[in-house]
Design an enzyme around this catalytic site. Structure first.
Site, mmCIF file in Angstrom:
data_model
loop_
_atom_site.group_PDB
_atom_site.id
_atom_site.type_symbol
_atom_site.label_atom_id
_atom_site.label_comp_id
_atom_site.label_asym_id
_atom_site.label_seq_id
_atom_site.Cartn_x
_atom_site.Cartn_y
_atom_site.Cartn_z
ATOM 1 N N LYS A 52 -49.778 24.285 16.644
ATOM 2 C CA LYS A 52 -50.479 25.374 15.967
ATOM 3 C C LYS A 52 -50.202 25.359 14.468
ATOM 4 O O LYS A 52 -51.103 25.514 13.657
ATOM 5 C CB LYS A 52 -50.088 26.725 16.591
ATOM 6 C CG LYS A 52 -50.669 26.909 17.986
ATOM 7 C CD LYS A 52 -50.066 28.055 18.764
ATOM 8 C CE LYS A 52 -50.558 27.969 20.237
ATOM 9 N NZ LYS A 52 -49.988 29.006 21.094
ATOM 10 N N GLN A 96 -45.847 33.642 21.389
ATOM 11 C CA GLN A 96 -45.932 32.550 22.351
ATOM 12 C C GLN A 96 -45.408 33.012 23.709
ATOM 13 O O GLN A 96 -44.324 33.588 23.803
ATOM 14 C CB GLN A 96 -45.125 31.348 21.825
ATOM 15 C CG GLN A 96 -45.263 30.086 22.641
ATOM 16 C CD GLN A 96 -46.640 29.450 22.581
ATOM 17 O OE1 GLN A 96 -47.421 29.676 21.664
ATOM 18 N NE2 GLN A 96 -46.956 28.651 23.575
ATOM 19 N N ASP A 119 -55.122 35.832 20.107
ATOM 20 C CA ASP A 119 -55.026 35.265 21.458
ATOM 21 C C ASP A 119 -56.058 35.884 22.403
ATOM 22 O O ASP A 119 -56.361 35.326 23.460
ATOM 23 C CB ASP A 119 -53.631 35.559 22.049
ATOM 24 C CG ASP A 119 -52.710 34.351 22.010
ATOM 25 O OD1 ASP A 119 -53.215 33.221 22.087
ATOM 26 O OD2 ASP A 119 -51.481 34.562 21.916
HETATM 27 N N1 LIG Z 1 -49.555 33.420 23.282
HETATM 28 C C1 LIG Z 1 -49.892 32.241 23.805
HETATM 29 N N2 LIG Z 1 -51.082 31.676 23.497
HETATM 30 C C2 LIG Z 1 -51.458 30.483 24.019
HETATM 31 O O1 LIG Z 1 -52.570 29.983 23.745
HETATM 32 C C3 LIG Z 1 -50.537 29.789 24.895
HETATM 33 C C4 LIG Z 1 -49.313 30.401 25.179
HETATM 34 N N3 LIG Z 1 -49.018 31.620 24.637
HETATM 35 N N4 LIG Z 1 -48.415 29.798 26.010
HETATM 36 C C5 LIG Z 1 -48.674 28.489 26.578
HETATM 37 C C6 LIG Z 1 -50.152 28.154 26.705
HETATM 38 C C7 LIG Z 1 -50.447 26.676 26.763
HETATM 39 N N5 LIG Z 1 -51.197 26.369 25.562
HETATM 40 C C8 LIG Z 1 -51.528 25.093 25.114
HETATM 41 C C9 LIG Z 1 -51.869 24.826 23.808
HETATM 42 C C10 LIG Z 1 -52.104 23.537 23.366
HETATM 43 C C11 LIG Z 1 -52.030 22.474 24.221
HETATM 44 C C12 LIG Z 1 -52.246 21.085 23.696
HETATM 45 O O2 LIG Z 1 -52.333 20.865 22.495
HETATM 46 N N6 LIG Z 1 -52.300 20.068 24.575
HETATM 47 C C13 LIG Z 1 -52.426 18.670 24.208
HETATM 48 C C14 LIG Z 1 -51.148 17.899 24.462
HETATM 49 C C15 LIG Z 1 -49.936 18.519 23.847
HETATM 50 C C16 LIG Z 1 -48.636 17.846 24.291
HETATM 51 O O3 LIG Z 1 -48.347 16.741 23.829
HETATM 52 O O4 LIG Z 1 -47.928 18.452 25.122
HETATM 53 C C17 LIG Z 1 -53.497 18.024 25.076
HETATM 54 O O5 LIG Z 1 -53.743 18.530 26.183
HETATM 55 O O6 LIG Z 1 -54.060 17.008 24.662
HETATM 56 C C18 LIG Z 1 -51.724 22.719 25.546
HETATM 57 C C19 LIG Z 1 -51.481 24.006 25.993
HETATM 58 C C20 LIG Z 1 -51.366 27.507 24.839
HETATM 59 N N7 LIG Z 1 -50.821 28.549 25.446
HETATM 60 MG MG LIG Z 2 -54.977 30.918 24.825
#
Ligand SMILES: Nc1nc(=O)c2c([nH]1)NC[C@@H]1CN(c3ccc(C(=O)N[C@@H](CCC(=O)O)C(=O)O)cc3)C=[N+]21
Ligand SMILES: [Mg+2]
Ligand SMILES: NC(=O)C1=CN([C@@H]2O[C@H](COP(=O)(O)OP(=O)(O)OC[C@H]3O[C@@H](n4cnc5c(N)ncnc54)[C@H](OP(=O)(O)O)[C@@H]3O)[C@@H](O)[C@H]2O)C=CC1
Length: 283
Positions: A52, A96, A119
């Site tokens: 982020k 988060q 969010d």
């Molecule tokens: N308040 C809050 N807001 C959220 O939006 C939130 C949260 N809490 N807690 C956890 C989950 C999970 N989440 C992700 C965000 C980015 C990837 C992401 O960038 N994924 C990459 C890979 C990242 C890696 O290398 O692990 C991909 O799928 O290509 C995944 C999952 C947002 N979340």
């Molecule tokens: Mg989200």
């Protein structure tokens, strides 16, 4: 041959558009600022929080990082949120999840001003989504709608099956697909004949949090499969809720993990931050 929906590419297109918009806003004297709060140091959370921050830096959004110790009290966190709510410089606030077990997640989410709820987790934002009022939409489902639209996949009239009913993914996903005129079924752990229900889907959204749960027996020929799950194995390799290799040949389009839904979540968060700044400046 199926289409591999490239979330990395589509998210970078969106970030490019936002970068241009933020540059324009700066020239008009409008800045964009996101406050990201992490309590404790869960390594997976740290990866997302870092992604982020990187996205903010790339687009030209200022990010404030609050890394609070595991022992932070509920009152201390609420006091920080209150301060950020009142700070006119801050446009978006994100705590988060998950927060440590001693904290009350619901109370934290409700403490964030709906005007800064990038969010989309506040009950007011959730209510606005379901009545069609303006408000912030949860980033992951909003990103999935963008993936479909920008891949030329129409939702109108399609049988959409969402597996998972969490407040942050499954439920808002179903609501957004409904808004796009899909015919929506929501499945969960009490659903009977899950496989048969999934086999009817034109668009299947898998969001249960079980690695490679969905194989080819769950999907109809030519269906579109969206994999929300994200799991890291012992060798640090990522996979989703869908067994990609078994499913890919049978479907018309599918999102990979990584490089599918995940990057879109970040892009939509950035979009919501810009939106928050626009609204706060009466644009
Ligand atoms: N308040 C809050 N807001 C959220 O939006 C939130 C949260 N809490 N807690 C956890 C989950 C999970 N989440 C992700 C965000 C980015 C990837 C992401 O960038 N994924 C990459 C890979 C990242 C890696 O290398 O692990 C991909 O799928 O290509 C995944 C999952 C947002 N979340
Ligand atoms: Mg989200
Ligand atoms: N890529 C991204 O940006 C994001 C990815 N994720 C990932 O998505 C996945 C889901 O996350 P989240 O929604 O928070 O998960 P939750 O654990 O909050 O919810 C899981 C849902 O799946 C249902 N479920 C669990 N097992 C089954 C089963 N065998 N059959 C049918 N339904 C089942 C549960 O049903 P019940 O309600 O009955 O318990 C529940 O509704 C996780 O892997 C998570 O890491 C999450 C957020 C963002």
């Amino acid at each position: 041959m199926s289409l591999r929906i490239d979330g990395k590419k589509i998210s970078s297109d969106i970030k490019e558009e936002l970068k241009e918009q933020v540059k324009q806003l700066k020239e008009e004297g409008v800045s964009v600022c996101l406050a990201v709060i992490q309590v404790g140091n869960d390594p997976a959370s740290s990866v997302y929080v870092n992604n982020k921050k990187k996205a903010c830096a790339y687009i030209g959004i200022e990010s404030q990082a609050y890394e609070l110790p595991e022992e932070t009290t509920q009152e201390e966190l609420l006091a920080l949120i209150d301060r950020l709510n009142k700070d006119d410089h801050v446009n978006g606030i994100l705590v988060q999840l998950p927060v440590p077990a001693h904290m009350d997640e619901k109370e934290i989410i409700q403490a964030i001003s709906p005007a800064k709820d990038v969010d989309g987790f506040h009950p007011q934002s959730v209510g606005a989504l379901s009545t069609g009022e303006p408000g912030f939409v949860s980033c992951t489902p909003a990103g999935i709608i963008q993936l479909l639209k920008r891949s030329g996949i129409s939702i109108d009239g399609k049988d959409c099956v969402v597996v998972g009913r969490s407040n942050i993914v499954g439920k808002p996903m179903a609501m957004l697909l409904l808004r796009e005129n899909g015919t929506v079924t929501i499945c969960h752990s009490h659903t009977k004949n899950l496989k048969e229900v999934c086999q009817r889907a034109d668009i299947l959204v898998a969001a249960i949090g079980k690695p490679k749960f969905f194989d080819e027996s769950y999907v109809k020929d030519g269906a579109v499969v969206i994999d929300v799950g994200i799991h890291r194995n012992a060798e640090n390799k990522l996979c989703g809720d869908v067994d990609y290799d078994k499913v890919a040949d049978k479907v018309s389009a599918i999102t990979p993990v990584p490089g599918g839904v995940g990057p879109m979540t970040i892009a939509m968060l950035m979009n919501n931050c810009v939106e928050a700044a626009l609204r706060m400046n009466n644009r």
